[in-house]
Design a protein around this motif. Structure first.
Motif, PDB file in Angstrom:
ATOM      1  N   TRP A  71       7.401   9.628   4.300  1.00 44.15           N
ATOM      2  CA  TRP A  71       6.635   8.496   4.985  1.00 44.15           C
ATOM      3  C   TRP A  71       5.226   9.075   5.176  1.00 44.15           C
ATOM      4  O   TRP A  71       4.985   9.670   6.239  1.00 44.15           O
ATOM      5  N   TYR A  72       4.441   8.952   4.394  1.00 44.98           N
ATOM      6  CA  TYR A  72       2.890   9.254   4.111  1.00 44.98           C
ATOM      7  C   TYR A  72       2.433   7.907   4.729  1.00 44.98           C
ATOM      8  O   TYR A  72       1.942   7.244   3.994  1.00 44.98           O
ATOM      9  N   LEU A  73       2.116   7.655   5.937  1.00 45.11           N
ATOM     10  CA  LEU A  73       1.550   6.448   6.601  1.00 45.11           C
ATOM     11  C   LEU A  73       0.246   6.023   5.835  1.00 45.11           C
ATOM     12  O   LEU A  73       0.295   4.891   5.527  1.00 45.11           O
ATOM     13  N   PRO A  74      -0.798   6.937   5.661  1.00 45.55           N
ATOM     14  CA  PRO A  74      -2.010   6.481   5.312  1.00 45.55           C
ATOM     15  C   PRO A  74      -1.814   5.804   3.657  1.00 45.55           C
ATOM     16  O   PRO A  74      -2.425   4.700   3.250  1.00 45.55           O
ATOM     17  N   GLY A  75      -0.915   6.604   3.098  1.00 43.20           N
ATOM     18  CA  GLY A  75      -0.745   6.048   1.649  1.00 43.20           C
ATOM     19  C   GLY A  75       0.016   4.614   1.473  1.00 43.20           C
ATOM     20  O   GLY A  75      -0.249   3.834   0.662  1.00 43.20           O
ATOM     21  N   ILE A  76       0.991   4.365   2.558  1.00 43.70           N
ATOM     22  CA  ILE A  76       1.683   3.172   2.541  1.00 43.70           C
ATOM     23  C   ILE A  76       0.883   2.096   2.975  1.00 43.70           C
ATOM     24  O   ILE A  76       0.815   1.068   2.425  1.00 43.70           O
ATOM     25  N   THR A  77      -0.087   2.259   3.816  1.00 43.40           N
ATOM     26  CA  THR A  77      -0.820   1.406   4.508  1.00 43.40           C
ATOM     27  C   THR A  77      -2.109   0.883   3.595  1.00 43.40           C
ATOM     28  O   THR A  77      -2.380  -0.319   3.114  1.00 43.40           O
ATOM     29  N   ARG A  92      -1.598   1.088   0.168  1.00 45.34           N
ATOM     30  CA  ARG A  92      -0.785   0.442  -0.971  1.00 45.34           C
ATOM     31  C   ARG A  92      -0.410  -0.801  -0.554  1.00 45.34           C
ATOM     32  O   ARG A  92      -0.559  -1.782  -1.373  1.00 45.34           O
ATOM     33  N   TYR A  93      -0.093  -1.298   0.641  1.00 44.06           N
ATOM     34  CA  TYR A  93       0.143  -2.546   1.198  1.00 44.06           C
ATOM     35  C   TYR A  93      -1.038  -3.361   1.616  1.00 44.06           C
ATOM     36  O   TYR A  93      -1.038  -4.341   2.463  1.00 44.06           O
ATOM     37  N   ASP A  94      -2.123  -2.701   1.816  1.00 46.83           N
ATOM     38  CA  ASP A  94      -3.357  -3.281   2.435  1.00 46.83           C
ATOM     39  C   ASP A  94      -3.200  -3.779   3.806  1.00 46.83           C
ATOM     40  O   ASP A  94      -3.550  -4.861   4.172  1.00 46.83           O
ATOM     41  N   ILE A  95      -2.755  -2.740   4.517  1.00 47.12           N
ATOM     42  CA  ILE A  95      -2.437  -2.984   5.972  1.00 47.12           C
ATOM     43  C   ILE A  95      -2.819  -1.750   6.776  1.00 47.12           C
ATOM     44  O   ILE A  95      -3.137  -0.932   6.396  1.00 47.12           O
ATOM     45  N   THR A  96      -3.163  -1.949   8.112  1.00 49.79           N
ATOM     46  CA  THR A  96      -3.420  -1.162   9.060  1.00 49.79           C
ATOM     47  C   THR A  96      -2.157  -0.220   9.416  1.00 49.79           C
ATOM     48  O   THR A  96      -1.126  -0.720   9.393  1.00 49.79           O
ATOM     49  N   GLN A  97      -2.260   1.126  10.027  1.00 47.48           N
ATOM     50  CA  GLN A  97      -1.170   1.723  10.376  1.00 47.48           C
ATOM     51  C   GLN A  97      -0.838   1.090  11.878  1.00 47.48           C
ATOM     52  O   GLN A  97       0.558   1.195  11.885  1.00 47.48           O
ATOM     53  N   SER A  98      -1.369   0.581  12.539  1.00 46.90           N
ATOM     54  CA  SER A  98      -0.995  -0.255  13.845  1.00 46.90           C
ATOM     55  C   SER A  98       0.030  -1.302  13.528  1.00 46.90           C
ATOM     56  O   SER A  98       1.081  -1.488  13.983  1.00 46.90           O
ATOM     57  N   GLN A  99      -0.346  -1.991  12.076  1.00 43.09           N
ATOM     58  CA  GLN A  99       0.121  -3.052  11.851  1.00 43.09           C
ATOM     59  C   GLN A  99       1.873  -2.507  11.295  1.00 43.09           C
ATOM     60  O   GLN A  99       2.848  -3.282  11.396  1.00 43.09           O
ATOM     61  N   LEU A 100       1.821  -1.462  10.563  1.00 37.30           N
ATOM     62  CA  LEU A 100       2.889  -0.669   9.891  1.00 37.30           C
ATOM     63  C   LEU A 100       4.029  -0.233  11.372  1.00 37.30           C
ATOM     64  O   LEU A 100       5.127  -0.521  11.076  1.00 37.30           O
TER      65      LEU A 100
END
Length: 51
Positions: free
Chosen positions: A32-38, A40-48
């Protein structure tokens, strides 16, 4: 057990007498590399993290 049936043979390195196995496993890739996931899905980390 397959050892009792003769299907597996004790080699002394990987399979020890009695059927015990010597196993080493390691994982180095982050799942779970959060910056990469956010990104990719064009969202912020707080949304995730907080839906």
């Amino acid at each position: 057990m397959q050892l009792d049936k003769g299907c597996l043979q004790v080699d002394g390195k990987i399979m020890k007498p009695g059927g015990n196995l010597v196993i080493t496993k390691a994982a180095v890739e982050p799942v779970w590399y959060l910056p990469g996931i956010t990104k990719r899905y064009d969202i912020t980390q707080s949304q995730l993290l907080c839906p």
